[in-house]
Design a protein around this motif. Sequence first.
Motif, PDB file in Angstrom:
ATOM      1  N   ALA A   1       4.300  -0.445  -0.268  1.00  0.00           N
ATOM      2  CA  ALA A   1       3.276   0.592  -0.464  1.00  0.00           C
ATOM      3  C   ALA A   1       1.884   0.025  -0.170  1.00  0.00           C
ATOM      4  N   ASP A   2       1.591  -1.199  -0.714  1.00  0.00           N
ATOM      5  CA  ASP A   2       0.299  -1.830  -0.482  1.00  0.00           C
ATOM      6  C   ASP A   2       0.101  -2.088   1.008  1.00  0.00           C
ATOM      7  N   LEU A   3       1.153  -2.651   1.552  1.00  0.00           N
ATOM      8  CA  LEU A   3       1.071  -2.996   2.961  1.00  0.00           C
ATOM      9  C   LEU A   3       0.900  -1.734   3.812  1.00  0.00           C
ATOM     10  N   ALA A   4       1.589  -0.690   3.405  1.00  0.00           N
ATOM     11  CA  ALA A   4       1.482   0.578   4.146  1.00  0.00           C
ATOM     12  C   ALA A   4       0.069   1.114   4.047  1.00  0.00           C
ATOM     13  N   GLU A   5      -0.462   0.995   2.822  1.00  0.00           N
ATOM     14  CA  GLU A   5      -1.825   1.470   2.616  1.00  0.00           C
ATOM     15  C   GLU A   5      -2.801   0.646   3.456  1.00  0.00           C
ATOM     16  N   GLN A   6      -2.648  -0.678   3.388  1.00  0.00           N
ATOM     17  CA  GLN A   6      -3.529  -1.554   4.177  1.00  0.00           C
ATOM     18  C   GLN A   6      -3.328  -1.294   5.674  1.00  0.00           C
ATOM     19  N   TYR A   7      -2.031  -1.094   5.960  1.00  0.00           N
ATOM     20  CA  TYR A   7      -1.745  -0.883   7.382  1.00  0.00           C
ATOM     21  C   TYR A   7      -2.382   0.403   7.885  1.00  0.00           C
ATOM     22  N   GLU A   8      -2.340   1.419   7.061  1.00  0.00           N
ATOM     23  CA  GLU A   8      -2.943   2.686   7.424  1.00  0.00           C
ATOM     24  C   GLU A   8      -4.462   2.524   7.570  1.00  0.00           C
ATOM     25  N   SER A   9      -5.056   1.752   6.574  1.00  0.00           N
ATOM     26  CA  SER A   9      -6.507   1.506   6.631  1.00  0.00           C
ATOM     27  C   SER A   9      -6.864   0.738   7.879  1.00  0.00           C
ATOM     28  N   MET A  10      -6.059  -0.273   8.158  1.00  0.00           N
ATOM     29  CA  MET A  10      -6.290  -1.101   9.337  1.00  0.00           C
ATOM     30  C   MET A  10      -6.131  -0.256  10.585  1.00  0.00           C
ATOM     31  N   LYS A  11      -5.084   0.580  10.598  1.00  0.00           N
ATOM     32  CA  LYS A  11      -4.906   1.420  11.786  1.00  0.00           C
ATOM     33  C   LYS A  11      -6.089   2.338  11.985  1.00  0.00           C
ATOM     34  N   LEU A  12      -6.628   2.869  10.897  1.00  0.00           N
ATOM     35  CA  LEU A  12      -7.767   3.770  10.991  1.00  0.00           C
ATOM     36  C   LEU A  12      -8.987   3.020  11.525  1.00  0.00           C
ATOM     37  N   ARG A  13      -9.181   1.821  11.005  1.00  0.00           N
ATOM     38  CA  ARG A  13     -10.334   1.047  11.427  1.00  0.00           C
ATOM     39  C   ARG A  13     -10.212   0.676  12.890  1.00  0.00           C
ATOM     40  N   ILE A  14      -9.018   0.214  13.255  1.00  0.00           N
ATOM     41  CA  ILE A  14      -8.831  -0.188  14.660  1.00  0.00           C
ATOM     42  C   ILE A  14      -8.960   1.041  15.559  1.00  0.00           C
ATOM     43  N   GLN A  15      -8.364   2.147  15.100  1.00  0.00           N
ATOM     44  CA  GLN A  15      -8.430   3.364  15.899  1.00  0.00           C
ATOM     45  C   GLN A  15      -9.896   3.782  16.081  1.00  0.00           C
TER      46      GLN A  15
ATOM     47  N   ILE B   1      21.235  -9.911 -13.065  1.00  0.00           N
ATOM     48  CA  ILE B   1      21.019  -9.869 -11.605  1.00  0.00           C
ATOM     49  C   ILE B   1      20.645  -8.459 -11.160  1.00  0.00           C
ATOM     50  N   VAL B   2      21.363  -7.466 -11.738  1.00  0.00           N
ATOM     51  CA  VAL B   2      21.039  -6.071 -11.392  1.00  0.00           C
ATOM     52  C   VAL B   2      19.594  -5.762 -11.760  1.00  0.00           C
ATOM     53  N   ALA B   3      19.174  -6.233 -12.916  1.00  0.00           N
ATOM     54  CA  ALA B   3      17.781  -6.024 -13.344  1.00  0.00           C
ATOM     55  C   ALA B   3      16.812  -6.736 -12.397  1.00  0.00           C
ATOM     56  N   SER B   4      17.219  -7.956 -12.026  1.00  0.00           N
ATOM     57  CA  SER B   4      16.364  -8.728 -11.107  1.00  0.00           C
ATOM     58  C   SER B   4      16.278  -8.030  -9.751  1.00  0.00           C
ATOM     59  N   ILE B   5      17.446  -7.523  -9.303  1.00  0.00           N
ATOM     60  CA  ILE B   5      17.450  -6.780  -8.035  1.00  0.00           C
ATOM     61  C   ILE B   5      16.541  -5.557  -8.132  1.00  0.00           C
ATOM     62  N   ALA B   6      16.643  -4.898  -9.280  1.00  0.00           N
ATOM     63  CA  ALA B   6      15.806  -3.713  -9.481  1.00  0.00           C
ATOM     64  C   ALA B   6      14.318  -4.091  -9.438  1.00  0.00           C
ATOM     65  N   ARG B   7      14.010  -5.206 -10.097  1.00  0.00           N
ATOM     66  CA  ARG B   7      12.618  -5.653 -10.091  1.00  0.00           C
ATOM     67  C   ARG B   7      12.179  -6.027  -8.681  1.00  0.00           C
ATOM     68  N   THR B   8      13.096  -6.722  -8.001  1.00  0.00           N
ATOM     69  CA  THR B   8      12.775  -7.116  -6.621  1.00  0.00           C
ATOM     70  C   THR B   8      12.569  -5.879  -5.745  1.00  0.00           C
ATOM     71  N   GLN B   9      13.418  -4.919  -5.953  1.00  0.00           N
ATOM     72  CA  GLN B   9      13.278  -3.674  -5.188  1.00  0.00           C
ATOM     73  C   GLN B   9      11.947  -3.007  -5.493  1.00  0.00           C
ATOM     74  N   GLU B  10      11.557  -3.037  -6.787  1.00  0.00           N
ATOM     75  CA  GLU B  10      10.257  -2.465  -7.155  1.00  0.00           C
ATOM     76  C   GLU B  10       9.121  -3.238  -6.488  1.00  0.00           C
ATOM     77  N   GLU B  11       9.271  -4.586  -6.500  1.00  0.00           N
ATOM     78  CA  GLU B  11       8.239  -5.403  -5.864  1.00  0.00           C
ATOM     79  C   GLU B  11       8.180  -5.095  -4.373  1.00  0.00           C
ATOM     80  N   ILE B  12       9.378  -4.951  -3.798  1.00  0.00           N
ATOM     81  CA  ILE B  12       9.410  -4.631  -2.360  1.00  0.00           C
ATOM     82  C   ILE B  12       8.738  -3.288  -2.117  1.00  0.00           C
ATOM     83  N   LYS B  13       9.063  -2.325  -2.990  1.00  0.00           N
ATOM     84  CA  LYS B  13       8.450  -1.012  -2.836  1.00  0.00           C
ATOM     85  C   LYS B  13       6.932  -1.092  -2.986  1.00  0.00           C
TER      86      LYS B  13
END
Length: 549
Positions: free
Chosen positions: A199-213, A183-195
Amino acid sequence: MKKNIRYRILTAALCLSLMTGNVLYARATEPEGGETPGGEPTTAVAQEPRTESQPAASTQAPTAAPQTEPPETTQSGLGEEIDKVGDEIDKVGDELGELENNLDNAQQTHDTLQKDKTEVENYLDQLNGQYRSVSSKLAKVEKDIQAQEAAIAAKEEAIAAKEEAIAAKENDITAKQAEITAIVASIARTQEEIKETEADLAEQYESMKLRIQYMYENAASAQYLEVFLESESLTAFLNQAEYYEAMLDYDQKMRERYQATKEELDGKKASLEADEARLVSEREALEQEQKSLEQERETLKEENQELVEQKKELDKLKADLKKQQASVANQQAASAADLQAYVDQLASSSDTITSYEEKIEMKRKYYEELLSKKKALEAEEERRKAEQAANDTNSDIKEGDSGIDHGMNVDISDEEYTLLAAIIYCEAGGESYDGKLAVGYVIMNRVRSNKFPNSITGVVYQTNQFSPVGSGRLATVLAMEADPDVKGKVTDDCRRAAAEVLTGSSNVGESLFFRTHKPVPQLEENLKANEVPYYIIGGHIFYHRWVAY
């Protein structure tokens, strides 16, 4: 020893009468063996009564001794024969005494063996009791050992069960730990996936914000105009516009997707963390149970060790008891052997005693035969002496001149009282009470007469007066009275008669003489012819003065 002394006393009394030559017999009395039919059997020679001055008229054969007449010998030859018989009596008496001493020694040995046998029996009984006690203790110890072994086995089974339970708990803990780790390993993996997603979403969000801006900062109408002017055709413009719309829609979808993914990952992470917390709690519970089981196991091991130590003590006690049991068994065997030895010795001792008793019985019979023979010889000698003395003696007692002092007070000692009762017993033991009184009054008449000694002892032991004295029978009776083993030979009637004649009135007047009646019927005729008072009581005739017959 007492019996030996008794035989020596009798023998000495008989020999004394022979050595001194002063044989004591009863003149004008019934000879020794005065017990007539109806009383005790006559035990001595019955001889003719004698007077003080007249010779004996006839003699009789012995009544209690073997029916043999004394040999026809001279006076000196008769004395020699008596001496020979006396020597043989002494010899047989010594042999009899020796046999009786041997019998006493054998009996003492027998008694000692019996005492020792009893002691061995008692000791064997004690050993048997001790053996039973040790065996009982041993059985109890063996039972306790079995109980301890069962308890140890039960403890060992409980320990084994605890160890199995501990092992099971360890397996459970290991499994829980593996689940936690997963479970700890799974949590770690989940945390990595979340990260990564963040990160992807942040990147997309930043790109989207730039485009919208960019789009909004540079005016959308001019932008659309620029796009329209730069477009080669309306179709291209529309395509470009669609592109922008698609980009906006994409960004919106990606934002929504990110949000859903993030929520999903957060939920999964929360679920995993809950599972982890639950598993940790379960693991901790299992570890606590494991510790408890280990403590219980250690307690069981300690208890088991105590049981093992107790069993060791019981095993040691069992070994000691077995040694005691073997020792007691050896002592039992030895004591049983000793007991059998005593039984064998007692049997042999009994045979020895029986042999001595048989020899003593035979020797005693021979001794009595010798005594009877000697008494017969002495009676014959006394008869001859008395006959000679009677022929040489004249009585100066006349009628009315008895010399009796009726007022004389006679004081006697206990010994003289016994002597008076004994002579009455010897002369009239088988007669009626009146016959016993008559003999006693003749003795007391003499004591009170100035013609005779003035004491009972003097009258009874006066030379040649009372045959039981001369034959030794009186000495025998007195010796028996003095012996506590046979005391009571003299009857109560004789003792009562002895007491009565001391102060009572004579039932035979002033009679100074008596003898048996039947053998000399002519005596009564002579007494009548000479007008001498006389009395016939039982088998005796009593008269005042001497008359020949």
